[in-house]
Scaffold this active site. Structure first.
Site, PDB file in Angstrom:
ATOM      1  N   ASP A  31      16.614 -32.316  -6.979  1.00 34.17           N
ATOM      2  CA  ASP A  31      15.500 -31.709  -7.712  1.00 34.17           C
ATOM      3  C   ASP A  31      15.952 -31.581  -9.175  1.00 34.17           C
ATOM      4  O   ASP A  31      16.562 -30.584  -9.551  1.00 34.17           O
ATOM      5  CB  ASP A  31      15.180 -30.327  -7.118  1.00 34.17           C
ATOM      6  CG  ASP A  31      14.021 -29.665  -7.848  1.00 34.17           C
ATOM      7  OD1 ASP A  31      13.116 -30.380  -8.306  1.00 34.17           O
ATOM      8  OD2 ASP A  31      14.042 -28.423  -7.971  1.00 34.17           O
ATOM      9  N   GLU A  89      11.783 -35.977  -5.913  1.00 31.14           N
ATOM     10  CA  GLU A  89      10.354 -35.700  -5.958  1.00 31.14           C
ATOM     11  C   GLU A  89       9.719 -36.577  -7.031  1.00 31.14           C
ATOM     12  O   GLU A  89      10.273 -36.726  -8.119  1.00 31.14           O
ATOM     13  CB  GLU A  89      10.118 -34.214  -6.264  1.00 31.14           C
ATOM     14  CG  GLU A  89       8.895 -33.658  -5.600  1.00 31.14           C
ATOM     15  CD  GLU A  89       8.812 -32.142  -5.709  1.00 31.14           C
ATOM     16  OE1 GLU A  89       8.888 -31.480  -4.676  1.00 31.14           O
ATOM     17  OE2 GLU A  89       8.679 -31.632  -6.840  1.00 31.14           O
ATOM     18  N   ASP A  96      16.428 -24.046  -6.543  1.00 29.84           N
ATOM     19  CA  ASP A  96      16.532 -25.476  -6.874  1.00 29.84           C
ATOM     20  C   ASP A  96      17.254 -26.249  -5.772  1.00 29.84           C
ATOM     21  O   ASP A  96      16.912 -27.398  -5.477  1.00 29.84           O
ATOM     22  CB  ASP A  96      17.237 -25.658  -8.223  1.00 29.84           C
ATOM     23  CG  ASP A  96      16.457 -24.984  -9.342  1.00 29.84           C
ATOM     24  OD1 ASP A  96      15.508 -25.589  -9.855  1.00 29.84           O
ATOM     25  OD2 ASP A  96      16.779 -23.817  -9.666  1.00 29.84           O
TER      26      ASP A  96
END
Lengths: 165, 165
Positions: free
Chosen positions: A7, A67, A139
């Site tokens: 991430d 992502e 995170d």
């Protein structure tokens, strides 16, 4: 199959490594790479790149998942996020790993079951799914969620198990 | 002193190498790294990263200069540009080179003398300053302009010479 989820962010880049063994998810490791706002952008990107390379070399994942991002608050934050993602993604390519991208909706659906889940719900589900004693930092939890999302997309057996616990 | 200027983009990343020898600018090489729109983003970033690494290892610059970006057309183009810049910048850090950033205004002022210069004016001035037989492609010309901008900021002698040809 061992997956590294990432991430990325210029300030904090979360990472998480998950094994998919048969129809089980096994937590391997997670953490956060932090950079200082005071440092010039090239220095911060170098920390992200080298950090991800080190995580890959330590935990030897088979593949990487991040992502996919289409939207951002504004142009400035989009530029920042783009830089951080670029640094993280090339670190995977540098280690000859394929990078798979999933939308935020896919990631949330995969972990919590629906796309409108709150951050703390994702964190709590990650703790339950991976049998952790404590909720991981946000995170790192997001990175673990991305790794789990990839495993679900690779192995429908895993997805069925999670859907009917 | 040998400078590599880079003008990153997901489709075309321009690069240009310039030597500053005393008060003279010497063109060394320039080119463009191209990626295919049809390829996934991680593949395109890998091409940029590996391409910049190869340029650095071939031409052995002392330092790297890129344009600093604060604005973009929209969030989507900012994300794209951020990714490409991230890939190019970490390629420099990977080779232990420092990356210097200059604003578009600094780059144009340094080459054409004023900040509102058009693209074709920059290209033509690069041809004149570096004594080239033909105008370089736009992205390569921009990269050469960034390299010259860095040399000007390092050596006031060079800047004075260009200002009074």
């Amino acid at each position: 199959m061992r997956i590294l989820g990432i991430d990325p962010g210029t300030s904090v880049t979360g990472w998480g490594v998950v094994d998919g063994v048969g129809n089980r998810l096994l937590h391997v490791a997670n953490g956060c790479l932090r950079t200082r706002t005071a440092d010039p952008l090239p220095v911060r990107l170098d920390i992200i790149f080298r950090g991800v390379v080190q995580v890959i070399q330590t935990w030897q994942p088979d593949t990487v998942a991040v992502e996919q991002v289409f939207v951002s608050r504004n142009v400035e934050s989009a530029l920042k996020l783009g830089h951080a993602r670029g640094a993280a993604v090339v670190a995977a390519g540098f280690n000859s790993l394929t990078v798979h991208e999933y939308t935020p909706l896919q990631v949330k659906k995969s972990v919590v079951g629906y796309g409108q889940a709150e951050k703390h719900q994702v964190q709590e589900m990650i703790r339950l799914l991976l049998n952790l004693s404590a909720v991981p930092p946000q995170d790192a939890a997001d990175a673990l969620a991305i790794a789990i999302c990839h495993l679900h997309h690779q192995s429908p057996a895993l997805q069925a198990r999670e859907a009917r616990p």
